[in-house]
Motif scaffolding. Structure first.
Motif, PDB file in Angstrom:
ATOM      1  N   ILE A   1     -20.637  39.337  82.356  1.00 41.72           N
ATOM      2  CA  ILE A   1     -20.362  37.937  82.038  1.00 41.72           C
ATOM      3  C   ILE A   1     -18.909  37.644  82.359  1.00 41.72           C
ATOM      4  CG2 ILE A   1     -20.338  36.180  80.223  1.00 41.72           C
ATOM      5  CD1 ILE A   1     -22.439  37.864  78.740  1.00 41.72           C
ATOM      6  N   ASN A   2     -18.673  36.601  83.136  1.00 43.40           N
ATOM      7  CA  ASN A   2     -17.328  36.181  83.488  1.00 43.40           C
ATOM      8  C   ASN A   2     -16.709  35.405  82.323  1.00 43.40           C
ATOM      9  OD1 ASN A   2     -15.380  34.029  84.619  1.00 43.40           O
ATOM     10  ND2 ASN A   2     -15.573  35.453  86.330  1.00 43.40           N
ATOM     11  N   THR A   3     -15.520  35.794  81.915  1.00 43.16           N
ATOM     12  CA  THR A   3     -14.881  35.149  80.766  1.00 43.16           C
ATOM     13  C   THR A   3     -14.716  33.658  80.974  1.00 43.16           C
ATOM     14  OG1 THR A   3     -13.691  37.177  80.191  1.00 43.16           O
ATOM     15  CG2 THR A   3     -12.821  35.117  79.303  1.00 43.16           C
ATOM     16  N   ASP A   4     -14.302  33.264  82.170  1.00 40.98           N
ATOM     17  CA  ASP A   4     -14.067  31.841  82.434  1.00 40.98           C
ATOM     18  C   ASP A   4     -15.370  31.055  82.527  1.00 40.98           C
ATOM     19  OD1 ASP A   4     -11.300  32.153  82.494  1.00 40.98           O
ATOM     20  OD2 ASP A   4     -11.289  32.630  84.635  1.00 40.98           O
ATOM     21  N   GLU A   5     -16.407  31.663  83.084  1.00 43.09           N
ATOM     22  CA  GLU A   5     -17.689  30.968  83.215  1.00 43.09           C
ATOM     23  C   GLU A   5     -18.512  31.026  81.927  1.00 43.09           C
ATOM     24  OE1 GLU A   5     -19.793  32.380  86.623  1.00 43.09           O
ATOM     25  OE2 GLU A   5     -18.197  31.814  88.014  1.00 43.09           O
ATOM     26  N   MET A   6     -18.207  31.980  81.060  1.00 45.30           N
ATOM     27  CA  MET A   6     -18.863  32.132  79.758  1.00 45.30           C
ATOM     28  C   MET A   6     -20.317  32.578  79.914  1.00 45.30           C
ATOM     29  SD  MET A   6     -17.288  28.955  77.589  1.00 45.30           S
ATOM     30  CE  MET A   6     -15.518  28.717  77.487  1.00 45.30           C
ATOM     31  N   ILE A   7     -20.960  32.844  78.809  1.00 44.78           N
ATOM     32  CA  ILE A   7     -22.342  33.319  78.822  1.00 44.78           C
ATOM     33  C   ILE A   7     -23.263  32.207  79.299  1.00 44.78           C
ATOM     34  CG2 ILE A   7     -22.581  32.778  76.350  1.00 44.78           C
ATOM     35  CD1 ILE A   7     -24.584  35.141  76.235  1.00 44.78           C
ATOM     36  N   ARG A   8     -24.216  32.560  80.186  1.00 43.62           N
ATOM     37  CA  ARG A   8     -25.087  31.560  80.800  1.00 43.62           C
ATOM     38  C   ARG A   8     -26.538  31.619  80.304  1.00 43.62           C
ATOM     39  NH1 ARG A   8     -21.288  28.543  81.821  1.00 43.62           N
ATOM     40  NH2 ARG A   8     -22.899  27.170  82.678  1.00 43.62           N
ATOM     41  N   ARG A   9     -26.957  32.728  79.746  1.00 47.00           N
ATOM     42  CA  ARG A   9     -28.356  32.865  79.315  1.00 47.00           C
ATOM     43  C   ARG A   9     -28.479  34.089  78.418  1.00 47.00           C
ATOM     44  NH1 ARG A   9     -30.907  37.072  82.038  1.00 47.00           N
ATOM     45  NH2 ARG A   9     -32.989  36.268  81.588  1.00 47.00           N
ATOM     46  N   LEU A  10     -29.667  34.291  77.852  1.00 46.57           N
ATOM     47  CA  LEU A  10     -29.988  35.502  77.112  1.00 46.57           C
ATOM     48  C   LEU A  10     -30.831  36.419  77.997  1.00 46.57           C
ATOM     49  CD1 LEU A  10     -31.038  34.048  73.619  1.00 46.57           C
ATOM     50  CD2 LEU A  10     -28.746  34.713  74.402  1.00 46.57           C
ATOM     51  N   PRO A  11     -30.565  37.708  77.988  1.00 46.56           N
ATOM     52  CA  PRO A  11     -31.408  38.643  78.756  1.00 46.56           C
ATOM     53  C   PRO A  11     -32.800  38.758  78.145  1.00 46.56           C
ATOM     54  CG  PRO A  11     -29.259  39.614  78.229  1.00 46.56           C
ATOM     55  CD  PRO A  11     -29.400  38.381  77.384  1.00 46.56           C
TER      56      PRO A  11
ATOM     57  N   LEU B   1     -36.141  34.763  88.299  1.00 51.18           N
ATOM     58  CA  LEU B   1     -34.780  34.435  87.856  1.00 51.18           C
ATOM     59  C   LEU B   1     -33.831  34.352  89.035  1.00 51.18           C
ATOM     60  CD1 LEU B   1     -32.745  34.065  85.478  1.00 51.18           C
ATOM     61  CD2 LEU B   1     -32.553  36.573  85.417  1.00 51.18           C
ATOM     62  N   GLY B   2     -34.017  35.246  90.007  1.00 52.40           N
ATOM     63  CA  GLY B   2     -33.188  35.211  91.206  1.00 52.40           C
ATOM     64  C   GLY B   2     -31.814  35.806  91.031  1.00 52.40           C
ATOM     65  N   GLY B   3     -31.633  36.603  90.019  1.00 51.21           N
ATOM     66  CA  GLY B   3     -30.347  37.237  89.765  1.00 51.21           C
ATOM     67  C   GLY B   3     -30.515  38.352  88.761  1.00 51.21           C
ATOM     68  N   ALA B   4     -29.416  38.985  88.420  1.00 49.68           N
ATOM     69  CA  ALA B   4     -29.458  40.095  87.473  1.00 49.68           C
ATOM     70  C   ALA B   4     -29.879  39.606  86.092  1.00 49.68           C
ATOM     71  CB  ALA B   4     -28.089  40.760  87.396  1.00 49.68           C
ATOM     72  N   ASP B   5     -30.620  40.444  85.393  1.00 46.51           N
ATOM     73  CA  ASP B   5     -31.060  40.114  84.031  1.00 46.51           C
ATOM     74  C   ASP B   5     -29.924  40.386  83.054  1.00 46.51           C
ATOM     75  OD1 ASP B   5     -32.555  39.495  81.789  1.00 46.51           O
ATOM     76  OD2 ASP B   5     -33.516  41.473  81.693  1.00 46.51           O
ATOM     77  N   THR B   6     -28.889  39.567  83.157  1.00 46.17           N
ATOM     78  CA  THR B   6     -27.724  39.679  82.292  1.00 46.17           C
ATOM     79  C   THR B   6     -27.372  38.306  81.744  1.00 46.17           C
ATOM     80  OG1 THR B   6     -26.084  39.216  84.020  1.00 46.17           O
ATOM     81  CG2 THR B   6     -26.830  41.514  83.795  1.00 46.17           C
ATOM     82  N   GLY B   7     -26.408  38.284  80.851  1.00 47.96           N
ATOM     83  CA  GLY B   7     -25.950  37.010  80.304  1.00 47.96           C
ATOM     84  C   GLY B   7     -25.110  36.213  81.262  1.00 47.96           C
ATOM     85  N   GLY B   8     -24.808  36.750  82.420  1.00 51.50           N
ATOM     86  CA  GLY B   8     -23.948  36.048  83.367  1.00 51.50           C
ATOM     87  C   GLY B   8     -24.672  35.290  84.456  1.00 51.50           C
ATOM     88  N   THR B   9     -25.996  35.393  84.532  1.00 53.22           N
ATOM     89  CA  THR B   9     -26.760  34.741  85.595  1.00 53.22           C
ATOM     90  C   THR B   9     -27.104  33.308  85.208  1.00 53.22           C
ATOM     91  OG1 THR B   9     -27.700  36.824  86.378  1.00 53.22           O
ATOM     92  CG2 THR B   9     -28.895  34.818  86.935  1.00 53.22           C
ATOM     93  N   ARG B  10     -26.813  32.380  86.095  1.00 56.53           N
ATOM     94  CA  ARG B  10     -27.095  30.972  85.831  1.00 56.53           C
ATOM     95  C   ARG B  10     -28.589  30.678  85.988  1.00 56.53           C
ATOM     96  NH1 ARG B  10     -22.624  27.523  85.782  1.00 56.53           N
ATOM     97  NH2 ARG B  10     -20.655  28.545  86.331  1.00 56.53           N
TER      98      ARG B  10
END
Length: 546
Positions: A497-507, A527-536
Motif C-alpha cells: 500500500i502506497n502511503t500517499d495513495e492510501m488503502i484502496r480495498r480489502l483483500p 480484479l486485474g491486480g494484486a490481491d492487496t490493499g493497494g489495488t484500485r
C-alpha cells in the motif's frame, strides 16, 4: 472488544471453515421459535417475512448467529472501513500494529465478506425464491440485496452476485456486478410502483419493515431510486454513459429521499442493538478520528457536539513495575474536541489517547444507511457533471441545510457563507504526530476556484453528512479523493500500500486460496491486480473526470 475470543475463533478454526460450518447449521440456528406451524405461517405472512428481518439486520451487521453480537461488526467494519474513512479510531492496546498501519489483519478484513456470504446472502436467495408469490416483498428484497452487496463489492471488488448459488465460475467483475445492481433496482422499483398503483393504501409488510421511517412501500421506491443515483455517481469517473443512463432514470422517476427526516436506518425500536453504540458506550472503543477533528473544529461546525463528546483530557497514568507513571501533556485538551491519528504504530502501555473525544452513538441510535442529505449531494454532483439540469450550488446548499436540520443544529446560513478552513492537528503528547491540515476549501460555494474545488466542497460536506456510516464514507473518499485525509505516519504494508495513495480495498479472505482456489483465481483475475490493499477497484480511477 472480546479480543482473545475472536482471535481464537478466527485463527484457530480458519475463516472459511467458519463459513462452511455456519452455513451448514444456518437452518437450525434460524428456525421459527414463535410456535407457528406451516398453516399459521402461511396465514400470518410469516412464511414470507421470516427471512426479511435477518436481511435487514445483516446489512449493518448485527445478526445473532449464536456467538454473540457487536464484536462481529467491530472486526467487519469498525476496525477497517470506519477507521479508513477518517471517522473513528480505536486506540486500545493490541490494535495499532495491524490495520491502523496497513499491516492488514486477515481475521478482520475477511469478516465483511465471510459473514455476508455465510449468513445473509443465503437468506436473500431463499427470500427471493419464496417471495415470487408476493411481488411487493420480492421487490423490496431486490432493493435490500443491492444495498447489502454493493457494500461488499465496494470493499473487495469482483464478487459472487448474479450467479450466487450456481456451480462453476460464478464470479462477476465489478462492472458486471454494477450493471446487475442497476437491473435489480429497476425490477424492484417498477414492481413496487405497480403494486402501489393496484393496491392503494395497502401496506402488507409494515410490521416487518426495519428501515424506512414510516414503513411504507412508497418510501422503498424512494430508497431504491436514491440508491440507483448513488451507484450511478459511483461509476461516473469510469463509465459516464452508464452513469448518465442510470442517473437520468432516477431523475425521470423523480422520487428521492429529500426531507431531513427521510432517513434509511435500522430501527432499534424492536430489539435491534446498534453494534457501534455498544462498542462505543460499553467498551469505550470508538474515538474521534484526527481528520474529523481537523474539519469540524476548523469549520466550527455546529454538528460537532452531535457527533462526538468533548475530550475528558484526564491526566494519563499507568503502573509499570509497581511504579505509577504519568504521561506529560503538551497542552490542556480537556473539554475540547480531540481526535486520534491513524498509523502512529504506538503500542505504548500508557494507552495515551483514551481520554480523547468519543462518538455520541449509543446502543439505541438507529444505524444510518442513507440520508436525504447524501442524496442532495448526489444531485449536486450529477448537476456539476451536466447529467441533470439542476443547479449544483442549490443542491449543495440544500444538502448542508438538510444535514443541519437532521441533526437539530442551527446557524446554517452563516456556515454556508463561512471562509473558515480545517485546522492543523496538534498531538497532545508528541509533536512528531502533528500534521498540517490537508484540506483548504471552505463551506462557502462562491469562493471555489473552478469545477474541481466545487466538487471538493460537495464531497467534503457529503463526508460530514454521511456520518457515522463509515463504509459508504470510505468508498466515496476513495472514488473522489475527498476529503483529503491525514496519512499514516507508519506504513507496515511491506510496500503493498502506497502511503500517499492510501488503502484502496480489502483483500479477499486468505482461506479462499486453499478452500476454493478456482474461485479465488477468478476473483483475482477479474480484479486485474494484486490481491492487496493497494489495488484500485474498477470505479477508482485515481482522478475525477468531468
Amino acid at each position: 472488544m472480546k479480543y482473545n475470543k475472536f482471535l481464537t475463533i478466527l485463527f484457530a478454526s480458519g475463516l472459511l471453515g467458519i463459513a462452511v460450518a455456519c452455513t451448514d447449521n444456518f437452518e437450525a440456528d434460524n428456525r421459527n421459535n414463535t410456535g407457528f406451524d406451516s398453516e399459521l405461517q402461511e396465514y400470518d405472512f410469516q412464511k414470507y417475512l421470516l427471512k426479511f428481518e435477518i436481511i435487514q439486520s445483516g446489512i449493518y451487521f448485527n445478526y445473532d448467529w449464536g456467538e454473540g453480537k457487536n464484536w462481529t461488526f467491530q472486526i467487519a467494519q469498525n476496525l477497517g472501513q470506519d477507521m479508513f474513512s477518517g471517522y473513528f479510531h480505536d486506540f486500545n492496546q493490541g490494535f495499532n500494529d495491524k490495520n491502523s498501519v496497513y499491516a492488514l489483519n486477515d481475521g478482520w478484513t475477511s469478516t465483511h465478506w465471510t459473514y455476508n456470504y455465510s449468513y445473509i446472502m443465503p437468506e436473500v436467495q431463499k427470500c427471493e425464491q419464496i417471495n415470487v408469490e408476493q411481488p411487493a416483498l420480492l421487490a423490496v428484497t431486490q432493493i435490500l440485496k443491492v444495498e447489502l452487496m454493493h457494500r461488499v463489492a465496494d470493499c473487495y471488488g469482483p464478487l459472487v452476485y448474479s450467479k450466487f448459488g450456481q456451480e462453476g465460475d460464478n464470479v462477476d467483475d465489478l462492472k458486471t456486478a454494477y450493471k446487475q445492481f442497476f437491473t435489480d433496482l429497476e425490477k424492484g422499483i417498477t414492481s413496487l410502483q405497480s403494486f402501489i398503483k393496484d393496491n392503494p393504501g395497502v401496506e402488507p409488510y409494515k410490521d416487518a419493515d426495519m428501515l424506512t421511517p414510516n414503513k411504507t412501500l412508497a418510501e422503498w421506491v424512494k430508497f431504491g431510486n436514491s440508491l440507483r443515483l448513488r451507484l450511478a455517481m459511483r461509476v461516473a469517473n469510469v463509465d459516464k454513459a452508464l452513469a448518465t443512463e442510470q442517473a437520468q432514470k432516477s431523475f425521470t422517476l423523480g422520487q428521492f429521499l429529500e426531507a431531513p427526516n427521510e432517513i434509511i436506518s435500522v430501527s432499534t425500536a424492536g430489539g435491534y442493538n446498534n453494534p457501534l453504540g455498544e462498542i462505543n458506550k460499553s467498551w469505550g472503543e470508538v474515538f474521534m478520528g484526527a481528520t474529523m477533528e481537523s474539519v469540524l473544529t476548523g469549520y466550527d461546525d455546529p454538528r460537532m457536539s452531535k457527533y462526538y463528546d468533548p475530550a475528558n483530557g484526564a491526566v494519563i497514568t499507568w503502573k509499570e513495575n509497581d511504579v505509577v507513571k504519568e504521561l506529560p501533556q503538551l497542552f490542556e485538551y480537556a473539554g475540547s474536541y480531540k481526535g486520534v491519528p491513524q498509523g502512529t504504530g504506538l503500542l505504548s502501555a500508557d494507552n495515551r489517547y483514551k481520554e480523547c473525544s468519543k462518538s455520541t452513538v449509543s446502543q439505541k441510535t438507529n444505524p444510518i444507511l442513507m440520508t436525504a442529505a447524501e442524496v442532495w449531494f448526489l444531485r449536486a454532483e450529477a448537476a456539476l457533471r451536466g447529467i441533470s439540469t439542476e443547479d449544483p450550488k442549490i443542491c449543495y446548499e440544500t444538502g448542508v441545510k438538510t444535514s443541519f436540520e437532521q441533526w437539530g443544529v442551527g446557524g446554517v446560513d452563516a456556515y454556508l457563507q463561512s471562509d473558515k478552513t480545517p485546522a492543523d492537528y496538534k498531538d497532545p503528547f508528541d509533536t512528531q504526530f502533528d500534521m498540517n491540515a490537508r484540506i483548504t476549501t471552505t463551506p462557502n460555494w462562491a469562493d471555489a476556484n473552478g469545477t474541481e474545488e466545487q466538487f471538493e466542497k460537495i464531497m467534503t460536506q457529503k463526508w460530514l453528512a454521511i456520518y457515522p456510516e463509515g463504509n459508504e464514507a470510505w468508498t466515496e473518499q476513495r472514488r473522489t479523493g475527498y476529503p483529503k485525509l491525514f496519512k499514516v505516519k507508519v506504513n507496515n504494508s511491506g510496500g503493498a500500500i502506497n502511503t500517499d495513495e492510501m488503502i484502496r480495498r480489502l483483500p479477499y479472505p486468505e482461506g479462499l486460496k486453499t478452500s476454493n482456489p478456482t474461485q479465488y483465481s477468478s476473483l483475482t483475475r477479474a480484479l486485474g491486480g494484486a490481491d492487496t490493499g493497494g489495488t484500485r477497484l474498477w470505479w477508482d480511477a485515481g482522478k475525477n473526470n468531468f
